[in-house]
Motif scaffolding. Structure first.
Motif, PDB file in Angstrom:
ATOM      1  N   SER A  46      31.565  33.094  53.064  1.00 27.49           N
ATOM      2  CA  SER A  46      31.798  32.739  51.660  1.00 27.49           C
ATOM      3  C   SER A  46      30.821  33.465  50.742  1.00 27.49           C
ATOM      4  O   SER A  46      31.207  33.955  49.670  1.00 27.49           O
ATOM      5  CB  SER A  46      31.664  31.222  51.468  1.00 27.49           C
ATOM      6  OG  SER A  46      32.669  30.528  52.169  1.00 27.49           O
ATOM      7  N   ILE A  47      29.569  33.530  51.152  1.00 26.30           N
ATOM      8  CA  ILE A  47      28.551  34.216  50.351  1.00 26.30           C
ATOM      9  C   ILE A  47      28.860  35.709  50.253  1.00 26.30           C
ATOM     10  O   ILE A  47      28.781  36.312  49.176  1.00 26.30           O
ATOM     11  CB  ILE A  47      27.149  33.988  50.948  1.00 26.30           C
ATOM     12  CG1 ILE A  47      26.745  32.515  50.795  1.00 26.30           C
ATOM     13  CG2 ILE A  47      26.111  34.889  50.272  1.00 26.30           C
ATOM     14  CD1 ILE A  47      25.464  32.148  51.519  1.00 26.30           C
ATOM     15  N   ILE A  48      29.222  36.299  51.382  1.00 29.27           N
ATOM     16  CA  ILE A  48      29.565  37.729  51.395  1.00 29.27           C
ATOM     17  C   ILE A  48      30.718  38.010  50.434  1.00 29.27           C
ATOM     18  O   ILE A  48      30.658  38.927  49.600  1.00 29.27           O
ATOM     19  CB  ILE A  48      29.939  38.182  52.824  1.00 29.27           C
ATOM     20  CG1 ILE A  48      28.703  38.168  53.729  1.00 29.27           C
ATOM     21  CG2 ILE A  48      30.562  39.586  52.802  1.00 29.27           C
ATOM     22  CD1 ILE A  48      29.018  38.390  55.200  1.00 29.27           C
ATOM     23  N   ILE A  52      30.829  40.290  46.865  1.00 30.40           N
ATOM     24  CA  ILE A  52      31.741  41.436  46.790  1.00 30.40           C
ATOM     25  C   ILE A  52      32.766  41.226  45.675  1.00 30.40           C
ATOM     26  O   ILE A  52      33.094  42.156  44.928  1.00 30.40           O
ATOM     27  CB  ILE A  52      32.449  41.659  48.142  1.00 30.40           C
ATOM     28  CG1 ILE A  52      31.434  42.034  49.222  1.00 30.40           C
ATOM     29  CG2 ILE A  52      33.503  42.764  48.020  1.00 30.40           C
ATOM     30  CD1 ILE A  52      32.035  42.190  50.606  1.00 30.40           C
ATOM     31  N   SER A  53      33.257  39.998  45.546  1.00 28.02           N
ATOM     32  CA  SER A  53      34.230  39.685  44.490  1.00 28.02           C
ATOM     33  C   SER A  53      33.615  39.873  43.110  1.00 28.02           C
ATOM     34  O   SER A  53      34.261  40.409  42.196  1.00 28.02           O
ATOM     35  CB  SER A  53      34.733  38.245  44.647  1.00 28.02           C
ATOM     36  OG  SER A  53      35.402  38.067  45.867  1.00 28.02           O
ATOM     37  N   ASN A  54      32.379  39.420  42.962  1.00 28.80           N
ATOM     38  CA  ASN A  54      31.701  39.586  41.674  1.00 28.80           C
ATOM     39  C   ASN A  54      31.523  41.057  41.323  1.00 28.80           C
ATOM     40  O   ASN A  54      31.700  41.464  40.166  1.00 28.80           O
ATOM     41  CB  ASN A  54      30.330  38.896  41.707  1.00 28.80           C
ATOM     42  CG  ASN A  54      30.432  37.416  41.389  1.00 28.80           C
ATOM     43  OD1 ASN A  54      31.520  36.911  41.116  1.00 28.80           O
ATOM     44  ND2 ASN A  54      29.327  36.718  41.432  1.00 28.80           N
ATOM     45  N   TYR A  55      31.180  41.850  42.333  1.00 23.84           N
ATOM     46  CA  TYR A  55      31.013  43.283  42.091  1.00 23.84           C
ATOM     47  C   TYR A  55      32.355  43.922  41.725  1.00 23.84           C
ATOM     48  O   TYR A  55      32.426  44.785  40.843  1.00 23.84           O
ATOM     49  CB  TYR A  55      30.428  43.956  43.329  1.00 23.84           C
ATOM     50  CG  TYR A  55      30.179  45.434  43.137  1.00 23.84           C
ATOM     51  CD1 TYR A  55      29.117  45.880  42.355  1.00 23.84           C
ATOM     52  CD2 TYR A  55      31.026  46.381  43.720  1.00 23.84           C
ATOM     53  CE1 TYR A  55      28.897  47.238  42.157  1.00 23.84           C
ATOM     54  CE2 TYR A  55      30.812  47.736  43.528  1.00 23.84           C
ATOM     55  CZ  TYR A  55      29.746  48.158  42.748  1.00 23.84           C
ATOM     56  OH  TYR A  55      29.540  49.495  42.544  1.00 23.84           O
ATOM     57  N   ALA A  56      33.412  43.469  42.397  1.00 25.15           N
ATOM     58  CA  ALA A  56      34.748  43.994  42.095  1.00 25.15           C
ATOM     59  C   ALA A  56      35.159  43.636  40.671  1.00 25.15           C
ATOM     60  O   ALA A  56      35.755  44.457  39.958  1.00 25.15           O
ATOM     61  CB  ALA A  56      35.761  43.439  43.094  1.00 25.15           C
ATOM     62  N   MET A  71      39.539  41.189  53.497  1.00 24.31           N
ATOM     63  CA  MET A  71      38.364  40.572  54.115  1.00 24.31           C
ATOM     64  C   MET A  71      38.465  39.051  54.114  1.00 24.31           C
ATOM     65  O   MET A  71      38.055  38.389  55.072  1.00 24.31           O
ATOM     66  CB  MET A  71      37.091  41.003  53.376  1.00 24.31           C
ATOM     67  CG  MET A  71      36.632  42.412  53.678  1.00 24.31           C
ATOM     68  SD  MET A  71      35.066  42.801  52.833  1.00 24.31           S
ATOM     69  CE  MET A  71      33.950  41.630  53.633  1.00 24.31           C
ATOM     70  N   THR A  72      39.009  38.502  53.040  1.00 22.85           N
ATOM     71  CA  THR A  72      39.144  37.042  52.948  1.00 22.85           C
ATOM     72  C   THR A  72      39.984  36.500  54.092  1.00 22.85           C
ATOM     73  O   THR A  72      39.601  35.534  54.768  1.00 22.85           O
ATOM     74  CB  THR A  72      39.778  36.643  51.599  1.00 22.85           C
ATOM     75  OG1 THR A  72      38.931  37.074  50.534  1.00 22.85           O
ATOM     76  CG2 THR A  72      39.958  35.134  51.519  1.00 22.85           C
ATOM     77  N   VAL A  73      41.119  37.130  54.323  1.00 22.28           N
ATOM     78  CA  VAL A  73      42.004  36.670  55.400  1.00 22.28           C
ATOM     79  C   VAL A  73      41.342  36.858  56.763  1.00 22.28           C
ATOM     80  O   VAL A  73      41.338  35.946  57.600  1.00 22.28           O
ATOM     81  CB  VAL A  73      43.352  37.420  55.348  1.00 22.28           C
ATOM     82  CG1 VAL A  73      44.195  37.090  56.579  1.00 22.28           C
ATOM     83  CG2 VAL A  73      44.110  37.060  54.079  1.00 22.28           C
ATOM     84  N   ILE A  74      40.763  38.025  56.978  1.00 26.48           N
ATOM     85  CA  ILE A  74      40.140  38.312  58.280  1.00 26.48           C
ATOM     86  C   ILE A  74      38.974  37.366  58.554  1.00 26.48           C
ATOM     87  O   ILE A  74      38.871  36.771  59.640  1.00 26.48           O
ATOM     88  CB  ILE A  74      39.661  39.777  58.341  1.00 26.48           C
ATOM     89  CG1 ILE A  74      40.860  40.727  58.350  1.00 26.48           C
ATOM     90  CG2 ILE A  74      38.797  40.008  59.588  1.00 26.48           C
ATOM     91  CD1 ILE A  74      40.484  42.191  58.268  1.00 26.48           C
ATOM     92  N   LEU A  75      38.103  37.201  57.579  1.00 25.19           N
ATOM     93  CA  LEU A  75      36.896  36.401  57.797  1.00 25.19           C
ATOM     94  C   LEU A  75      37.209  34.922  58.001  1.00 25.19           C
ATOM     95  O   LEU A  75      36.601  34.267  58.856  1.00 25.19           O
ATOM     96  CB  LEU A  75      35.925  36.579  56.626  1.00 25.19           C
ATOM     97  CG  LEU A  75      35.273  37.959  56.510  1.00 25.19           C
ATOM     98  CD1 LEU A  75      34.336  38.018  55.310  1.00 25.19           C
ATOM     99  CD2 LEU A  75      34.506  38.314  57.783  1.00 25.19           C
ATOM    100  N   PHE A  76      38.176  34.405  57.251  1.00 24.18           N
ATOM    101  CA  PHE A  76      38.456  32.975  57.418  1.00 24.18           C
ATOM    102  C   PHE A  76      39.347  32.686  58.623  1.00 24.18           C
ATOM    103  O   PHE A  76      39.307  31.576  59.161  1.00 24.18           O
ATOM    104  CB  PHE A  76      38.996  32.381  56.120  1.00 24.18           C
ATOM    105  CG  PHE A  76      37.900  32.184  55.114  1.00 24.18           C
ATOM    106  CD1 PHE A  76      36.982  31.161  55.269  1.00 24.18           C
ATOM    107  CD2 PHE A  76      37.748  33.060  54.061  1.00 24.18           C
ATOM    108  CE1 PHE A  76      35.934  30.999  54.377  1.00 24.18           C
ATOM    109  CE2 PHE A  76      36.702  32.913  53.159  1.00 24.18           C
ATOM    110  CZ  PHE A  76      35.795  31.877  53.322  1.00 24.18           C
ATOM    111  N   LEU A  77      40.110  33.670  59.051  1.00 25.09           N
ATOM    112  CA  LEU A  77      40.754  33.535  60.361  1.00 25.09           C
ATOM    113  C   LEU A  77      39.684  33.542  61.450  1.00 25.09           C
ATOM    114  O   LEU A  77      39.789  32.825  62.456  1.00 25.09           O
ATOM    115  CB  LEU A  77      41.747  34.676  60.595  1.00 25.09           C
ATOM    116  CG  LEU A  77      43.094  34.573  59.877  1.00 25.09           C
ATOM    117  CD1 LEU A  77      43.914  35.840  60.122  1.00 25.09           C
ATOM    118  CD2 LEU A  77      43.872  33.344  60.331  1.00 25.09           C
TER     119      LEU A  77
END
Length: 222
Positions: A46-48, A52-56, A71-77
């Motif tokens: 979540s922190i990562i 990254i979202s803020n930078y985007a 990344m969201t889908v991969i990381l939370f899977l």
């Protein structure tokens, strides 16, 4: 042929599985370890994604937005995978394993909630976002998960965390509504709105609730 060491190991495991029946206790060591590993993965991912979202958002880089969605889908899977592996790799009693196996449904739902944004984007399913925005899905799932944990541990401390969740959700809804319904929002309203949206969009209720829970469990307050 099974050697003596393996036989003793099996006897020891059998004793651990039945000890809680004899001393009327609730086995929790393996359960706490599993939930802690899952929570840390959820927190770190979540922190990562938050940074990254803020930078985007700052750079308005479409490639970064696409990366965040993937990344969201991969990381939370991956949080689900980490949880399931932990359940079957960490030594624990059958009671703990059975409970954690059932609890997988909550882990999966909490992960899916975090994947709603990219999934709705790819499927062009705006109704998913509408449901998420209009209904406190995450809070409800967290509260239900905590009730299940309360049923396992039978401690009033978890009820307090549930109450804090309810109060927190009411506060978030109030802050967001106040901001949206205000013609000239004050600086404080803007800050509270921003904070509420960060909690709502980044798994805030999950992280805060389970942080409190695991701290209390590890301190043996429950």
């Amino acid at each position: 042929m099974i050697d003596n060491k393996e036989i003793l190991e099996k006897i020891r495991d059998a004793q651990n599985d039945t000890r809680y029946i004899l001393d009327d206790s609730t086995p929790k060591k393996g359960l706490i370890k599993t939930l802690t590993i899952w929570f840390l993965s959820y927190l770190i991912f979540s922190i990562i994604l938050y940074f990254i979202s803020n930078y985007a958002m700052t750079s308005l880089n479409e490639n970064l937005f696409s990366l965040v969605r993937v990344m969201t889908v991969i990381l939370f899977l991956l949080t689900i995978v980490i949880y399931v592996i932990s359940v079957y790799k960490i030594k624990m009693t059958f009671k703990e394993k059975d409970f954690l196996t059932f609890f997988t449904c909550f882990i999966a739902i909490m992960a899916f909630i975090r994947m709603i944004f990219p999934i709705s984007y790819w499927l062009k399913a705006d109704f998913l976002l509408s449901i998420f925005d209009s209904f406190p899905i995450e809070s409800l799932v967290v509260i239900l998960a905590l009730f299940v944990l309360f049923n396992y541990f039978r401690t009033k401390t978890i009820l307090l965390i549930i109450l804090l969740n309810i109060v927190g959700e009411i506060a978030v809804v109030y802050f967001i509504s106040s901001f949206l319904n205000s013609n000239i929002p004050t600086e404080m309203m803007i800050k509270l709105y921003d904070m509420s949206m960060i909690l709502k969009n980044n798994g805030g209720f999950v992280m805060i609730s389970f942080a409190f829970l695991l701290i209390l469990l590890n301190l043996k307050k429950v």
